[in-house]
Design a protein around this motif. Structure first.
Motif, mmCIF file in Angstrom:
data_model
loop_
_atom_site.group_PDB
_atom_site.id
_atom_site.type_symbol
_atom_site.label_atom_id
_atom_site.label_comp_id
_atom_site.label_asym_id
_atom_site.label_seq_id
_atom_site.Cartn_x
_atom_site.Cartn_y
_atom_site.Cartn_z
ATOM 1 N N SER A 271 0.831 -1.199 0.000
ATOM 2 C CA SER A 271 0.000 0.000 0.000
ATOM 3 C C SER A 271 0.865 1.247 0.000
ATOM 4 N N CYS A 272 0.244 2.342 -0.310
ATOM 5 C CA CYS A 272 0.977 3.605 -0.337
ATOM 6 C C CYS A 272 1.470 3.949 1.071
ATOM 7 N N THR A 273 2.344 4.907 1.130
ATOM 8 C CA THR A 273 2.836 5.383 2.408
ATOM 9 C C THR A 273 2.276 6.780 2.666
ATOM 10 N N GLY B 214 7.441 1.648 4.127
ATOM 11 C CA GLY B 214 6.626 2.538 4.951
ATOM 12 C C GLY B 214 5.138 2.403 4.723
ATOM 13 N N SER B 215 4.699 1.256 4.191
ATOM 14 C CA SER B 215 3.288 1.070 3.831
ATOM 15 C C SER B 215 2.384 1.194 5.051
ATOM 16 N N VAL B 216 1.216 1.762 4.834
ATOM 17 C CA VAL B 216 0.300 2.005 5.950
ATOM 18 C C VAL B 216 -0.752 0.912 6.121
ATOM 19 N N TYR B 217 -0.992 0.112 5.062
ATOM 20 C CA TYR B 217 -2.025 -0.918 5.133
ATOM 21 C C TYR B 217 -1.492 -2.309 4.778
ATOM 22 N N GLY B 218 -0.196 -2.525 4.906
ATOM 23 C CA GLY B 218 0.357 -3.815 4.510
ATOM 24 C C GLY B 218 0.350 -3.949 3.009
ATOM 25 N N THR B 219 -0.026 -5.108 2.517
ATOM 26 C CA THR B 219 -0.086 -5.307 1.073
ATOM 27 C C THR B 219 -1.157 -4.406 0.455
ATOM 28 N N GLU B 220 -0.972 -4.084 -0.815
ATOM 29 C CA GLU B 220 -1.928 -3.254 -1.549
ATOM 30 C C GLU B 220 -3.295 -3.940 -1.568
#
Length: 565
Positions: free
Chosen positions: A321-323, A465-471
């Motif tokens: 996921s995005c950061t 730095g992903s905020v939700y783990g995998t996309e």
């Protein structure tokens, strides 16, 4: 037994289960396993437990980077059932955000508020867009059906339920292959209405063309009864969970990083037998649960040389996921005079959201004058017990591309002059939007701090730095998500990349992983309890606050005022 970072050696100790990472998924698993009689050790590389749910303080003001609101709180709703079933509900309380407007949509010059009742929401949309009446009713009915059907999956018990589940989840199955943009486009034609219905895309971090419709419907359903904020911030949830682990003699060690997962390679299948800590100590266990994301777990803690070709191929295609950039602010002003309340504000231009997302993912963050999208909330209005009568705390977030920080991705960069200058430039850019939402805010700032993707990576240890783990795209959820039971014997996973993200989703992931280990079902581990009840108070109305809360607010306010004079 306290949460500790003491130097007492763990070398050569043996546990039933070692859990790597103390996000709510790992903590939920630890609660379930310790209640089942297991000897559990939770290892956390940060100096406080909680992962994204942890809270931190800046000069006495509390902030929580990963908890901004929670849904399905209330009698018979799944978040309440989760906490009550874990036996921690009595140690927590939640505030309900503004029931008339828990989400404020600022789309260009247009304004629309989400109420905390789905039928009222439907009526409000129809009143605003009468030409779309039939389409609104049909689309929201579909969203409700999909949300309800997702909740049935983990509750399948009997053979007959397994046989009938395709019929009971027909809407979910029918629309699972399609993106949010496609399904919404089939039902809704008005561009502004589409953007209002898409506004919660920030809760999964994907543009409508890439986001799964089922995922977005699940999020809308999650908040169909409104938004709620934990009294004491995310740290209060963590405290309740860690206390429950300690009561059962579980151990939580902070400031204790894991270097690698130890494997036994002598059999046909590789077997996880323990972990090596950063200090070189070896800790052994019958089972290992990783609460880290798949990249950290498999590529760093295991090593690709130990993985099958199939898993290596999956990892090579995995996207994260995005950061984010998160600005934490304390202001000395009455923000309610600017119209701010306990509801969240989603602020973005009245433009196509896929185009908007592309702009958000630009590598040059200083190219444009203003961030194209922003989430803004006032935590002291969502959590009135934290307000001292003078100072409000505000959290503002925007999503970005991790590569925007590629020039700073090196050791000790956070102390470099160029990095600090870049942060100041980004903070100034935040205030361009904030001034539009809260005029004059720049003149009342007491303190400010910016969290960057490097902050996320350092404290949370998340890939890029992903905020939700995998996309949360079609290729990374549901049957295509990583499984709780890995190909390596006795190695399990939980967290945002396994079942779902968010406080509730990640916690349920931990419960499901524990159920897999114990050979039972999720509901067996979170049975209803008559002596547990999650308390809910109104953030906007203090008339029913109990005496203990009023006294706590009075004491806290007097102490904070004295400290800040």
């Amino acid at each position: 037994m306290p949460t500790t970072n003491l130097a007492k050696s763990l070398n050569n100790k043996t546990f039933d289960t070692v859990i790597i990472g103390s996000g709510v998924g790992g903590l939920a698993a630890a609660i379930c396993l310790s209640k089942a009689g297991q000897k559990v050790l939770v290892l956390e590389q940060h100096d406080v437990p909680g992962g994204w749910c942890h809270s931190f303080y800046l000069n006495g003001d509390r902030f929580t980077p990963g908890v901004h609101y929670v849904g399905l709180v209330g009698d018979g709703l799944s978040t309440s059932e989760l906490f009550e079933g874990l036996g921690i509900a009595n140690d927590m309380a939640f505030y309900r955000q503004n029931p008339d407007a828990f989400e404020h949509c600022w789309i260009g010059e247009e304004r629309f508020d989400y109420p905390a009742d789905f039928k009222t929401f439907e009526n409000r949309l129809i009143q605003r867009f009468p030409h779309e009446k039939k389409n609104i009713i049909k689309y929201l009915k579909l969203v409700s059906n999909v949300g309800n059907q997702i909740g049935l999956i983990p509750k399948i018990n009997s053979f007959w339920e397994q046989i009938t589940i395709p019929f009971r989840t027909k809407h979910m199955g029918k629309y699972a292959p399609f993106s949010l943009k496609r399904v919404l486009g089939w039902h809704i034609k008005d561009p502004l209405l589409q953007r209002i219905l898409n506004i919660q895309f920030g809760d999964h971090g994907l543009a409508p063309a890439k986001a799964s419709f089922v995922m977005h419907a699940a999020i809308m359903h999650h908040y169909h009864a409104g938004g709620f904020y934990p009294m004491g911030g995310g740290g209060a949830i963590v405290k309740a969970m860690t206390n429950a682990i300690k009561v059962k003699d579980g151990i939580i060690k902070t400031s204790t990083a894991v270097n690698r997962i130890l494997l036994d390679n002598t059999g046909k299948r590789k077997k996880a037998i323990g972990v090596e800590l950063a200090n070189g100590d070896h800790v052994f266990a019958n089972r290992i649960i990783s609460n880290a994301d798949p990249g950290i777990t498999y590529q760093k803690l295991i090593g690709e040389e130990h993985l099958s070709a199939k898993l290596k191929k999956k990892l090579s295609k995995t996207k994260y996921s995005c950061t984010s950039l998160m600005l934490f602010i304390t202001v000395a002003m009455d923000v309610t005079k600017a119209g701010i309340d306990s509801g969240n504000i989603w602020c973005m231009p009245n433009e196509d959201m896929d185009d908007l997302y592309d702009v958000m993912q630009k590598k040059d963050l200083l190219e444009d004058e203003e961030f194209p999208g922003m989430f803004i909330s006032c935590t002291t209005l969502k959590d009135p017990i934290s307000y001292d009568g003078k100072h409000h705390t505000i959290e503002a977030i925007t999503y970005i591309n991790y590569d925007a920080f590629e020039n700073f991705n090196s050791t000790n960069v956070e102390r470099s002059a160029s990095y600090l200058k870049f942060k100041e430039q980004l903070i100034a850019k935040f205030f361009i939007t904030l001034e539009k939402v809260i005029p004059g805010i720049s003149n009342h700032v007491v303190q400010k701090e910016l969290g960057t993707p490097l902050t996320n990576k350092y404290y949370i240890n998340s890939t890029r730095g992903s905020v939700y783990g995998t996309e949360k795209s079609l290729k990374h959820i549901g049957p295509f998500a990583y499984k709780s039971k890995s190909e390596i014997e006795n190695l399990y996973m939980c967290g945002a990349s396994i079942v779902s993200h968010g406080v509730t989703g990640a916690s349920y992931s931990g419960v499901q992983t524990a159920a897999t280990i114990l050979g039972c079902r999720q509901d067996d581990l979170i049975k209803p309890s008559d002596d547990q009840h999650l308390r809910v108070f109104e953030a906007e109305d203090d008339t029913n606050y109990p005496d203990w809360m009023r006294k706590k607010i009075e004491i806290k306010n007097s102490k904070l005022k004295a400290k800040k004079v």
